[in-house]
Design an enzyme around this catalytic site. Structure first.
Site, PDB file in Angstrom:
ATOM      1  NE  ARG A 352      -3.531  -2.344   2.701  1.00  0.00           N
ATOM      2  CZ  ARG A 352      -3.158  -3.482   3.283  1.00  0.00           C
ATOM      3  NH1 ARG A 352      -1.930  -3.586   3.809  1.00  0.00           N
ATOM      4  NH2 ARG A 352      -3.986  -4.503   3.356  1.00  0.00           N
ATOM      5  CE  LYS A 380      -7.873  -2.031   5.042  1.00  0.00           C
ATOM      6  NZ  LYS A 380      -8.278  -2.236   3.624  1.00  0.00           N
ATOM      7  CG  HIS A 455      -4.750   0.414  -3.540  1.00  0.00           C
ATOM      8  ND1 HIS A 455      -4.080   0.222  -2.348  1.00  0.00           N
ATOM      9  CD2 HIS A 455      -5.672  -0.586  -3.603  1.00  0.00           C
ATOM     10  CE1 HIS A 455      -4.579  -0.825  -1.721  1.00  0.00           C
ATOM     11  NE2 HIS A 455      -5.541  -1.340  -2.458  1.00  0.00           N
ATOM     12  NE  ARG A 458      -2.784  -4.490  -0.741  1.00  0.00           N
ATOM     13  CZ  ARG A 458      -1.926  -5.133   0.044  1.00  0.00           C
ATOM     14  NH1 ARG A 458      -0.622  -4.950  -0.120  1.00  0.00           N
ATOM     15  NH2 ARG A 458      -2.346  -5.957   0.982  1.00  0.00           N
ATOM     16  CG  HIS A 481      -5.141  -9.492   1.625  1.00  0.00           C
ATOM     17  ND1 HIS A 481      -5.332 -10.051   0.378  1.00  0.00           N
ATOM     18  CD2 HIS A 481      -4.897  -8.175   1.404  1.00  0.00           C
ATOM     19  CE1 HIS A 481      -5.226  -9.105  -0.550  1.00  0.00           C
ATOM     20  NE2 HIS A 481      -4.966  -7.970   0.041  1.00  0.00           N
ATOM     21  CE1 TYR A 490      -5.799  -7.620  -5.961  1.00  0.00           C
ATOM     22  CE2 TYR A 490      -5.657  -8.762  -3.866  1.00  0.00           C
ATOM     23  CZ  TYR A 490      -5.563  -7.601  -4.597  1.00  0.00           C
ATOM     24  OH  TYR A 490      -5.264  -6.435  -3.967  1.00  0.00           O
TER      25      TYR A 490
END
Length: 627
Positions: A352, A380, A455, A458, A481, A490
């Site tokens: 990120r 995050k 972004h 990513r 994640h 994805y």
């Protein structure tokens, strides 16, 4: 519902903190009436600063103290640069001349509103100092160049000085003010938070503004500053809606009928579906929390139902198209540093932008095998994350580390500092990329100028990993994640993906001897070792190499078909059969010429190819015993 104490807080006027309290915080060079910046304790060891000085010689001692305090705070916080000729102080000198000539009896900047000062200062500059506005350009969201007039930068200097003094002398509790400095409220700022202020002034109804302050104060320890700012922005839309009504509305008047009107208002607005959804979600949270806590007399029942909220479209990945990436690679050298290096890191790691901009200077590490890893903090997820990287990327990062150390010495701790030694912002990175797209005419498949969103790098890495066969839970671990659902975006399943997966389901992997290889385990149980041995594995034209992709050459060049690290499967049968045919021709010629070494090597290759092909053909036609 406001208590008497809250009403008293609201009615508080600007507190008159004695200016001497500001002066007490100044020490050393900062306390003097004349500053020699060569003696500044904040000056980096590697900085080259000419003879820069400034005299605070206004008629008023208190005004001089305010100006010194404000300048000190700007330098201390890194908002003003100490390099070069220290242009910030040159602008302050102009402010001092203005105050001496136009307001010689002023004791404090706060004697007048900021707007009054700025108007008077502009008139002074136009008449006496030569007004220096200039034409500037920017690239908008549609990749079109827009022109605008940028005001004289000295106007901004006065505005900044005023705001620092105003904030320092206002001793009311922060939550009572209409503009909060969240640093004073214990909020944790991330690199993605471009501002430390929360502004409630756009909410015109006093009762609504006060209730929103209560709500945001409640949220601040639970959510990021960016989320709190987004809550305020969405509730601003509700305030605008109330202003457009032909009647005055108080808290007790908010009922289902009013909410129905608001739904119609949002539906006819120019707001996107995501913004409209957030407007309703945050309004519902605000109303229900305010009712529960007794902050306002809202009806004690649900006013916004689930079916009122627009459904957000399913998240889909937005990878950068391959042909756009090819154009970017072609013109990458035209991108100024450090943005070029940042793009190289993004292309490989898919982090990120907040993680990229806050990479520490000592972000690299090596394991016992000498392979490189990148360590960074995921704001995050609030955790440190480590991933393997190629030796090539490690070399690029090491060059950037040396550049930073040469310029900043030990005073800079980030890998990608701006001109002031602070973190680069997302907007600067995006601006550099899109300026490149404009100047180098980078276009998408439709011929439209491409607009980069940082972004999306990513999304590109995640999508490429999935398409290259990396298992979803490994992609989840690599990208950091928190849940599988975040990675699912994805893993789009197309007809061709399904066809290929079905075909590969029954395929077996064999080594150079034709032996069936079960799913390989990492030599080390640690996740990082798995990444090093598998995600970084090398692809070959006739199979796979079990060694990681290294920057240096393979120790066994042109010897894959005699190497124990070689792996292949039935998808490469055609290639392998052609290689066998070519090997047999080479072997025939070598025997005719009695080339002993060539005969020995090619016989080994021939035998291995025959075993591999036999194993794959037999296993490919055997019926499966599993259902």
């Amino acid at each position: 519902m406001n208590t008497d104490v809250e009403v008293q807080e609201i009615q508080l006027v600007l507190a008159d903190r004695d200016v001497e309290e500001l002066g007490d915080q100044l020490a050393g060079v900062w306390a003097a009436d004349e500053w020699d910046m060569a003696e500044c304790p904040l000056l980096p060891d590697s900085a080259t600063l000419g003879h820069v000085s400034i005299s605070f010689d206004c008629n008023s001692l208190s005004l001089n103290t305010e100006l010194k305090y404000a300048c000190w705070r700007k330098f201390e916080e890194g908002r003003w640069s100490l390099n070069g000729t220290c242009s910030s102080l040159a602008r302050v000198r102009t402010v001092i001349r203005f105050l001496e000539k136009e307001a010689p009896d002023t004791e404090s900047l706060l004697e007048r509103d900021l707007s009054d000062w700025l108007s008077a200062f502009e008139a002074h500059l136009r008449e006496r100092e030569s007004w220096c506005d200039r034409e500037a350009t920017y690239i908008d969201k549609s990749q079109k160049v827009r022109q605008y007039r940028q005001p004289d930068v000295r106007i901004s200097a006065l505005s900044q000085l005023y705001q620092v003094v105003q904030n320092a002398r206002d001793i009311r509790p922060e939550h009572v003010k209409d503009i909060w400095d969240v640093r004073k409220m214990g909020a944790s700022l991330t690199p993605a938070d471009l501002s430390y202020r929360l502004n409630f002034t756009q909410i015109s109804q006093p009762w609504l503004r006060q209730a929103v302050k209560h709500y945001v104060r409640y949220l601040l320890p639970l959510q990021s500053v960016g989320t709190c700012r987004w809550v305020i922005n969405t509730l601003n839309h509700f305030s605008v809606f109330l202003d457009q009504l032909p009647r005055q509305v108080q808290a007790a008047d908010i009922d289902r009928a009013l909410i129905t009107e608001y739904l119609a208002y949002l539906a006819t607005s120019q707001l996107g579906s995501k913004t409209r959804q957030n407007c309703l979600v945050h309004l519902r949270g605000f109303l229900e929390t305010s009712t529960r806590e007794g902050w306002e007399d809202f009806p004690d029942r649900r006013l916004i139902y689930d079916e009122d909220i627009p459904k957000r479209p399913s998240a889909v990945p937005r990878p950068i198209p391959e042909h756009v990436l090819a154009q970017l690679d072609q013109h990458l050298d035209a991108l100024p540093e450090p943005y070029r290096t940042m793009v190289i890191v993004l292309r490989e790691c898919g982090m990120r932008v907040s993680e990229l901009s806050s990479l520490s200077l000592d972000c690299l590490s090596q394991d016992q095998d000498g392979d490189w890893f990148l360590r960074y903090y995921q704001w995050k997820m609030k955790k440190e994350h480590v991933i393997p990287i190629t030796a090539d990327l490690a070399s690029v990062i090491r060059v950037q580390q040396q550049v930073v150390r040469d310029r900043w010495g030990d005073s800079c701790t980030v890998l990608f500092p701006n001109d002031k030694g602070n973190r680069l912002t997302k907007s600067l990175i995006s601006r550099a990329l899109n300026r490149l797209a404009y100047e180098k005419d980078i276009r998408d498949a439709t011929g439209k100028l491409f607009r980069f969103r940082v972004h999306e790098f990513r999304h590109t890495v995640g999508t490429q990993m999935i398409r290259n066969g990396v298992k979803q839970h490994h992609v989840q671990r690599y990208l950091g994640h928190e849940s599988p659902g975040m990675t699912m975006m994805y893993a789009e399943i197309t007809d061709q993906d399904l066809k290929r997966a079905f075909a590969e389901y029954h395929q077996l992997t064999v080594d150079v001897t034709g032996k069936i290889i079960e799913e390989e385990r990492a030599v080390d149980a640690a996740d990082l070792q798995w990444f090093k041995k598998n995600i970084m594995a090398q692809a070959l034209p006739n199979g796979f190499c079990a060694l990681p992709a290294l920057a240096e050459p393979c120790p066994f060049p042109n010897a894959c078909l005699t190497c124990a690290n070689f792996r292949t499967n039935a998808t490469f049968l055609d290639v392998l059969e052609r290689e066998l045919e070519a090997t047999e021709k080479l072997l025939s010629k070598a025997r005719a010429n009695n080339w002993t070494r060539q005969i020995e090597m090619n016989e080994r290759v021939q035998a291995n190819l025959q075993r591999i092909i036999t194993s794959l053909e037999v296993k490919d036609h055997e019926p499966s015993e599993k259902c």
